[in-house]
Design a protein around this motif. Structure first.
Motif, PDB file in Angstrom:
ATOM      1  N   GLN A 199      -1.853   9.751   7.405  1.00 46.59           N
ATOM      2  CA  GLN A 199      -1.179  10.765   6.577  1.00 46.59           C
ATOM      3  C   GLN A 199      -2.186  11.469   5.665  1.00 46.59           C
ATOM      4  O   GLN A 199      -2.106  12.682   5.456  1.00 46.59           O
ATOM      5  CB  GLN A 199      -0.060  10.124   5.745  1.00 46.59           C
ATOM      6  N   ARG A 200      -3.144  10.706   5.134  1.00 51.11           N
ATOM      7  CA  ARG A 200      -4.180  11.326   4.303  1.00 51.11           C
ATOM      8  C   ARG A 200      -5.052  12.257   5.133  1.00 51.11           C
ATOM      9  O   ARG A 200      -5.462  13.324   4.662  1.00 51.11           O
ATOM     10  CB  ARG A 200      -5.027  10.242   3.642  1.00 51.11           C
ATOM     11  N   ALA A 201      -5.330  11.873   6.382  1.00 50.32           N
ATOM     12  CA  ALA A 201      -6.133  12.727   7.257  1.00 50.32           C
ATOM     13  C   ALA A 201      -5.398  14.026   7.558  1.00 50.32           C
ATOM     14  O   ALA A 201      -6.000  15.109   7.539  1.00 50.32           O
ATOM     15  CB  ALA A 201      -6.475  11.986   8.549  1.00 50.32           C
ATOM     16  N   LEU A 202      -4.108  13.945   7.837  1.00 47.52           N
ATOM     17  CA  LEU A 202      -3.322  15.158   8.097  1.00 47.52           C
ATOM     18  C   LEU A 202      -3.328  16.084   6.890  1.00 47.52           C
ATOM     19  O   LEU A 202      -3.502  17.301   7.009  1.00 47.52           O
ATOM     20  CB  LEU A 202      -1.882  14.783   8.463  1.00 47.52           C
ATOM     21  N   THR A 203      -3.143  15.501   5.718  1.00 47.69           N
ATOM     22  CA  THR A 203      -3.153  16.308   4.495  1.00 47.69           C
ATOM     23  C   THR A 203      -4.516  16.947   4.274  1.00 47.69           C
ATOM     24  O   THR A 203      -4.612  18.128   3.912  1.00 47.69           O
ATOM     25  CB  THR A 203      -2.782  15.436   3.284  1.00 47.69           C
ATOM     26  N   GLY A 204      -5.585  16.184   4.515  1.00 46.21           N
ATOM     27  CA  GLY A 204      -6.925  16.714   4.329  1.00 46.21           C
ATOM     28  C   GLY A 204      -7.238  17.863   5.266  1.00 46.21           C
ATOM     29  O   GLY A 204      -7.979  18.784   4.913  1.00 46.21           O
TER      30      GLY A 204
END
Length: 287
Positions: A199-204
């Motif tokens: 989820q953090r990767a998608l947001t980034g």
């Protein structure tokens, strides 16, 4: 003051009746939580965070992760804390097939609704994980597919099926494609795709997540078709002695055969690379 005096008398009477010493009681009153209890709480919190990230990890791997979070402990301590809280590896406790299993909650809505179409590159990506046995154990492949051209834009191969497998595949796809802002990544509800790391990767990357329903194979059918081809053309062709042997065969088939030689009806009998080359030229001429 009278109330305090009354409380003191009540404590004295209670301790006398229960035959308890007053000093330990007052020590507890000054510090209800001991240093040891606080340390155990921090350790348990670190183990829980690692368990949520990768439910497949056993207590030894969780202890390693907790150490990286700044909470070192021996394996025995990690086992005891995991046992007390019932934090078992997803592979550790066998259950009857179809019984006692609850699918994980989706972290995204289904933005695709089985409409596997895209008018341009980096609009809709699909991702899933497959596995196959070798003489050394299982090997896992996470692939990311661009629906526009059916090209595998990113993939990751590893001996462990963790959230890092999905994150690495996504990051490789982003490195290959460049600007992917507002691209939708559609997956199933596997723990690797629900992990906070992904989820953090998608947001980034400024991407949007999408998840299908539980037990509905059609919700990611376009990705399953690629894995079916891989199964027939590579995985089931022979017995694989080592992980490296199978890894090399998978990479060779994707890059040499699937991308450059396998023509697809949906692409007008073109290969994924031919389709992208022609379409990109048309876009450049139109501009």
């Amino acid at each position: 003051m009278k109330e305090l005096a009354g409380d003191g008398i009540l404590v004295q009477v209670s301790c006398r009746v229960l035959k308890l010493s007053r000093q330990p009681y007052y020590r507890w009153l000054r510090s209800p939580v001991t240093g040891r209890e606080l340390m155990q709480a921090y350790r348990a919190n670190a183990l829980y965070d690692a368990h949520i990230e990768d439910p497949e990890f056993g207590y030894r791997f969780l202890a390693d992760e907790a150490k990286s979070f700044g909470e070192p402990m021996c394996d025995r301590t990690a086992w005891r804390l995991c046992r007390d809280q019932q934090w078992w590896s997803a592979f550790g406790k066998k259950k009857a097939r179809g019984k006692g299993r609850k699918p994980g909650p989706p972290v995204h809505d289904d933005l695709v609704q089985r409409e596997f179409v895209a008018a341009a590159p980096n609009e809709l990506w699909l991702s899933d994980i497959t596995e196959h046995w070798t003489g050394e154990g299982k090997l896992y492949l996470c692939a990311v597919k661009d629906v526009w051209s059916n090209r595998i834009v990113g993939y990751s191969i590893d001996a462990q099926m963790t959230s890092a497998l999905a994150v690495t595949a996504l990051n490789n796809a982003v490195l290959r494609r460049g600007d992917v802002a507002r691209c939708v990544l559609h997956t199933d509800r596997g723990s690797q795709f629900r992990s906070r790391k992904l989820q953090r990767a998608l947001t980034g990357h400024r991407m949007a997540g999408s998840m299908g329903r539980v037990g509905a194979a059609g919700d990611n059918a376009a990705m399953e078709s690629f894995f079916s081809l891989l199964q027939k053309n590579v995985l089931n062709r022979k017995t694989w002695a080592t992980r490296d042997e199978l890894r090399s065969a998978i990479v060779t088939w994707i890059e040499r055969t699937y991308h450059r030689r396998r023509r697809q009806a949906r692409l007008g009998r073109l290969t994924p690379l031919e389709y992208e080359t022609i379409m990109n030229k048309q876009v450049a001429l139109a501009a």
